[in-house]
Scaffold this active site. Sequence first.
Site, PDB file in Angstrom:
ATOM      1  N   HIS A 170     -25.377-110.771  29.376  1.00 52.72           N
ATOM      2  CA  HIS A 170     -24.407-111.854  29.202  1.00 52.72           C
ATOM      3  C   HIS A 170     -22.969-111.474  29.585  1.00 52.72           C
ATOM      4  O   HIS A 170     -22.556-110.333  29.460  1.00 52.72           O
ATOM      5  CB  HIS A 170     -24.420-112.316  27.740  1.00 52.72           C
ATOM      6  CG  HIS A 170     -23.992-111.229  26.800  1.00 52.72           C
ATOM      7  ND1 HIS A 170     -22.676-111.052  26.427  1.00 52.72           N
ATOM      8  CD2 HIS A 170     -24.687-110.247  26.202  1.00 52.72           C
ATOM      9  CE1 HIS A 170     -22.579-110.007  25.617  1.00 52.72           C
ATOM     10  NE2 HIS A 170     -23.809-109.502  25.471  1.00 52.72           N
TER      11      HIS A 170
ATOM     12  N   HIS B 260     -24.317-104.377  45.028  1.00 46.87           N
ATOM     13  CA  HIS B 260     -25.770-104.226  44.969  1.00 46.87           C
ATOM     14  C   HIS B 260     -26.139-103.592  43.634  1.00 46.87           C
ATOM     15  O   HIS B 260     -25.668-102.503  43.314  1.00 46.87           O
ATOM     16  CB  HIS B 260     -26.220-103.328  46.127  1.00 46.87           C
ATOM     17  CG  HIS B 260     -27.695-103.072  46.158  1.00 46.87           C
ATOM     18  ND1 HIS B 260     -28.250-102.211  47.064  1.00 46.87           N
ATOM     19  CD2 HIS B 260     -28.725-103.534  45.425  1.00 46.87           C
ATOM     20  CE1 HIS B 260     -29.563-102.166  46.882  1.00 46.87           C
ATOM     21  NE2 HIS B 260     -29.869-102.961  45.879  1.00 46.87           N
TER      22      HIS B 260
END
Length: 115
Positions: free
Chosen positions: A39, A48
């Site tokens: 979250h 990446h």
Amino acid sequence: MAGDAIYGEGTVIMPMSVIYPYVRIGKHCIVNTGAIIEHDCLIGDYSHVSPGAVVTGAVKIGQLVHIGANATILPGVIIEDNVTIGAGAVVTKNVKANSVMVGNPAKEIKKTGEE
């Protein structure tokens, strides 16, 4: 992927990855197989997150960052632009731009662009 997560143009979310609420992922990123982004995270453009990596809650990742396979980024850490986090590393504190970090806990081994 949580319904309120947002990702930019050209971003690829691979199978078995998990993206939790209030995540913002930039343009042209890769969230690779089995990666977890918890979250309230922000992932900058062209970054990446490799297979099996875990980005815990409220982490901020800059642009052009590579999080290696099975690396873990602890809650609230800020990773600046152009950083490489080695495979299996555990990042416990903020990381300055242009760093290469490895180990548990992660330590800087060089600046990017150094020979």
